[in-house]
Design an enzyme around this catalytic site. Structure first.
Site, PDB file in Angstrom:
ATOM      1  N   CYS A   1     -18.507   6.577 -79.226  1.00  0.00           N
ATOM      2  CA  CYS A   1     -19.663   7.459 -79.398  1.00  0.00           C
ATOM      3  C   CYS A   1     -19.435   8.426 -80.565  1.00  0.00           C
ATOM      4  CB  CYS A   1     -19.934   8.204 -78.095  1.00  0.00           C
ATOM      5  SG  CYS A   1     -21.422   9.212 -78.135  1.00  0.00           S
ATOM      6  N   CYS A   2     -18.218   9.007 -80.621  1.00  0.00           N
ATOM      7  CA  CYS A   2     -17.914   9.905 -81.744  1.00  0.00           C
ATOM      8  C   CYS A   2     -17.923   9.143 -83.071  1.00  0.00           C
ATOM      9  CB  CYS A   2     -16.544  10.572 -81.550  1.00  0.00           C
ATOM     10  SG  CYS A   2     -16.541  11.957 -80.400  1.00  0.00           S
TER      11      CYS A   2
ATOM     12  N   CYS B   1     -20.509  18.627 -78.106  1.00  0.00           N
ATOM     13  CA  CYS B   1     -21.696  18.072 -77.450  1.00  0.00           C
ATOM     14  C   CYS B   1     -21.683  18.415 -75.963  1.00  0.00           C
ATOM     15  CB  CYS B   1     -21.700  16.560 -77.604  1.00  0.00           C
ATOM     16  SG  CYS B   1     -21.772  15.984 -79.301  1.00  0.00           S
TER      17      CYS B   1
ATOM     18  N   CYS C   1     -19.584  16.437 -73.313  1.00  0.00           N
ATOM     19  CA  CYS C   1     -18.128  16.387 -73.523  1.00  0.00           C
ATOM     20  C   CYS C   1     -17.503  17.773 -73.656  1.00  0.00           C
ATOM     21  CB  CYS C   1     -17.818  15.585 -74.784  1.00  0.00           C
ATOM     22  SG  CYS C   1     -18.471  13.906 -74.719  1.00  0.00           S
TER      23      CYS C   1
ATOM     24  N   CYS D   1     -12.451  14.557 -82.454  1.00  0.00           N
ATOM     25  CA  CYS D   1     -13.538  13.585 -82.534  1.00  0.00           C
ATOM     26  C   CYS D   1     -13.264  12.497 -83.566  1.00  0.00           C
ATOM     27  CB  CYS D   1     -14.860  14.277 -82.858  1.00  0.00           C
ATOM     28  SG  CYS D   1     -14.864  15.122 -84.435  1.00  0.00           S
TER      29      CYS D   1
END
Ligand code: SF4
Length: 246
Positions: free
Chosen positions: A128-129, A209, A212, A235
């Site tokens: 996702c990062c 985010c 997280c 990240c």
């Protein structure tokens, strides 16, 4: 344009050696002096500030606005920020007169291909990062020779030995606040009447985010609430691997 960095070339030097040379020259200077030199002499027109508009971000944004408010400010807009962060971003940009905010988002086709349901963070935070932060940054990284970051040595064990200037394999990273403590940040913000990120008073000393980031307990690392319960601590935008692995 020949920049000051061109005058620093050491015999048989690599970028890593140049970074060490610049770091040595900047040692002992204030964060403002480091910024002024890197913005106007070492990397003029070739440097951007990467800002999360998080808990400490107002300090560097304020310093940069005083030297050159047209400096590119890159915000990685993951679409998963707390709404307080985007409001805070808009507030600071207006208040400080910053004229070159660049909002970077995931490539729409990649987001469709790799995260059709928008829940990739539940399956792999690394992927996702990579999709929402590293790869978008990768699209513009060659536009600049150097990046200013707000990282500090006290924030985590992985940052303890971070130099003032480093070479990450592709760009120079300038860390003007490397030696700053939380008290230094608080004092600078109070002195310059800078508004705090609204989540700080709710126990978030480091803000990423919303899926997280958790508040931290008294005495924990400032970044302990980031990807809490996972081995992940960064990240990926500060590593050499630029967005592989989604
Ligand atoms: S911090 Fe979490 S939500 Fe944000 S890009 Fe990384 S994994 Fe995704």
């Amino acid at each position: 344009m020949t920049t000051l960095i061109d005058t620093l070339k050491v015999e048989d030097g690599t970028e890593t050696a140049y970074a060490a040379e610049i770091s040595a020259r900047l040692e002992g200077l204030t964060a403002q002096e480091i910024l002024r030199l890197t913005l106007t002499e070492f990397f003029p027109s070739q440097i951007a500030l990467s800002s999360s508009f998080g808990a400490d971000s107002a300090v560097l944004l304020h310093m940069v606005s005083e030297i050159n408010p047209h400096t590119p400010v890159i915000f990685l807009d993951t679409d998963r920020h707390f709404f307080q962060t985007t409001q805070y971003r808009n507030q600071l940009v207006k208040q400080l007169g910053l004229t070159n905010l660049i909002n970077l988002k995931a490539d729409p086709q990649e987001a469709k291909d790799f995260d059709p349901k928008g829940i990739l963070w539940q399956q792999s935070t690394d992927a996702c990062c990579a999709l929402r932060k590293v790869r978008p940054l990768n699209r513009v990284t060659d536009d600049y020779q150097a990046w200013i970051t707000g990282r500090k040595r006290h924030q985590s064990a992985t940052r303890t030995h971070m130099p003032l200037v480093e070479w990450d394999g592709r760009n120079y990273k300038v860390n003007p606040l490397a030696t700053w403590t939380s008290e230094d940040i608080k004092a600078y913000m109070a002195e310059n009447d800078l508004p705090p990120h609204p989540l700080v008073e709710q126990g978030y000393p480091s803000i990423g985010c919303f899926p997280c980031t958790k508040p931290v307990e008294e005495g924990q690392d400032a970044r302990a609430g980031r990807w809490a319960g996972q081995e992940k601590t960064e990240c990926g935008i500060h590593s050499v691997a630029y967005g592989e692995g989604i």
